[in-house]
Design a protein around this motif. Sequence first.
Motif, PDB file in Angstrom:
ATOM      1  N   GLU A  99      -3.656  -1.776  12.622  1.00  0.00           N
ATOM      2  CA  GLU A  99      -4.447  -0.554  12.450  1.00  0.00           C
ATOM      3  C   GLU A  99      -4.625   0.191  13.773  1.00  0.00           C
ATOM      4  O   GLU A  99      -4.811   1.417  13.798  1.00  0.00           O
ATOM      5  CB  GLU A  99      -5.818  -0.882  11.849  1.00  0.00           C
ATOM      6  N   PRO A 109       0.772  -1.243   0.000  1.00  0.00           N
ATOM      7  CA  PRO A 109       0.000   0.000   0.000  1.00  0.00           C
ATOM      8  C   PRO A 109       0.802   1.291   0.000  1.00  0.00           C
ATOM      9  O   PRO A 109       0.223   2.377   0.006  1.00  0.00           O
ATOM     10  CB  PRO A 109      -0.803  -0.112   1.299  1.00  0.00           C
ATOM     11  N   GLY A 140      -9.361  -3.351  10.059  1.00  0.00           N
ATOM     12  CA  GLY A 140      -9.235  -3.262   8.605  1.00  0.00           C
ATOM     13  C   GLY A 140      -7.939  -3.841   8.099  1.00  0.00           C
ATOM     14  O   GLY A 140      -7.858  -4.360   6.990  1.00  0.00           O
ATOM     15  N   PHE A 141      -6.881  -3.781   8.910  1.00  0.00           N
ATOM     16  CA  PHE A 141      -5.594  -4.393   8.572  1.00  0.00           C
ATOM     17  C   PHE A 141      -4.798  -4.566   9.858  1.00  0.00           C
ATOM     18  O   PHE A 141      -5.062  -3.902  10.871  1.00  0.00           O
ATOM     19  CB  PHE A 141      -4.811  -3.554   7.548  1.00  0.00           C
ATOM     20  N   TRP A 164      -0.887   4.295   5.274  1.00  0.00           N
ATOM     21  CA  TRP A 164      -2.131   3.671   5.731  1.00  0.00           C
ATOM     22  C   TRP A 164      -2.826   2.947   4.597  1.00  0.00           C
ATOM     23  O   TRP A 164      -3.224   3.570   3.616  1.00  0.00           O
ATOM     24  CB  TRP A 164      -3.053   4.767   6.278  1.00  0.00           C
ATOM     25  N   PRO A 165      -2.996   1.623   4.655  1.00  0.00           N
ATOM     26  CA  PRO A 165      -3.702   0.884   3.592  1.00  0.00           C
ATOM     27  C   PRO A 165      -5.126   1.381   3.379  1.00  0.00           C
ATOM     28  O   PRO A 165      -5.766   1.903   4.299  1.00  0.00           O
ATOM     29  CB  PRO A 165      -3.684  -0.553   4.112  1.00  0.00           C
ATOM     30  N   ALA A 166      -5.628   1.178   2.184  1.00  0.00           N
ATOM     31  CA  ALA A 166      -6.992   1.620   1.840  1.00  0.00           C
ATOM     32  C   ALA A 166      -8.046   0.865   2.624  1.00  0.00           C
ATOM     33  O   ALA A 166      -9.202   1.296   2.695  1.00  0.00           O
ATOM     34  CB  ALA A 166      -7.229   1.452   0.342  1.00  0.00           C
ATOM     35  N   THR A 167      -7.679  -0.262   3.226  1.00  0.00           N
ATOM     36  CA  THR A 167      -8.638  -1.068   3.986  1.00  0.00           C
ATOM     37  C   THR A 167      -8.865  -0.552   5.396  1.00  0.00           C
ATOM     38  O   THR A 167      -9.562  -1.182   6.187  1.00  0.00           O
ATOM     39  CB  THR A 167      -8.146  -2.526   4.069  1.00  0.00           C
ATOM     40  N   SER A 177     -10.274   1.170   8.639  1.00  0.00           N
ATOM     41  CA  SER A 177     -11.647   1.454   9.058  1.00  0.00           C
ATOM     42  C   SER A 177     -11.872   2.964   9.078  1.00  0.00           C
ATOM     43  O   SER A 177     -10.948   3.725   9.341  1.00  0.00           O
ATOM     44  CB  SER A 177     -11.881   0.893  10.463  1.00  0.00           C
TER      45      SER A 177
END
Length: 260
Positions: free
Chosen positions: A232, A176, A228-229, A253-256, A258
């Motif tokens: 997180e 990411p 979410g990952f 920060w990954p797109a997944t 929360s």
Amino acid sequence: MATATTEKPDAKVAAPAEWLKARRELLTREKEFTHLRDEISRRRRELPWEKVEKSYVFEGPRGKESLADLFEGRSQLVIYHFMFGPDWQEGCPSCSFVSDHIDGALAHLAARDVTMVMVSRAPLAKIEVFKKRMGWRFKWVSSYGGDFNPDFRVSFTKEETAQGKVNYNYTTQEFPSEEAPGISVFYKDADGDVFHTYSTYGRGTEPLVGTYMILDMVPKGRDEDQLGFTMEWVRHHDRYGTDEFADANKPYWPATASPS
């Protein structure tokens, strides 16, 4: 903000004799794991080395330094590849989480002929401001403008990330961010030649995180399944209880993630 679950863990309550029997059974497996870990460590030490032929230059507190300079008179060097891009306003929270565990180990590592250094692509001025804020003492140098990060597969170009997958952790995979975490290990012989002996990425950096080792012992464990990952929930240690981030774009920060 990602928080821990409040539900009571689903656990069987047993009489003392039954508890002791189950604990002894688990101890057998724990010992198997310990012996396997020892075997993997032995095989890690038996990996072939590769001589570092390229000249890498870093910007440190004392000015320009070579890779050989980073050993500081010792024969073994551990570099943590800290995610902190040139345009970022602060270092990655997850790498900061790892780094919170390092200062106390430095004197003990030095006693065993090991120097540990952090390396990031952010300019040194940014690094030093963030390091002061976090209260860390370890040495941290900048590889800005050099090939060190891309050569050790912890920084990727925009063109690489645009393809959707990058070469990371010895495989092609989605990632990411343009920056990635990792650990690289080097040896310097009596002639001053430097050798790359080992690198690990992703969860391979986890042995540095004592907090996770403690969480693995408690009833709720790491308590990350609903997030979410992984990681997180982690914040810079001066930001727990808030959703504040200096970098509003959160490039680490990954797109997944929360929603806040």
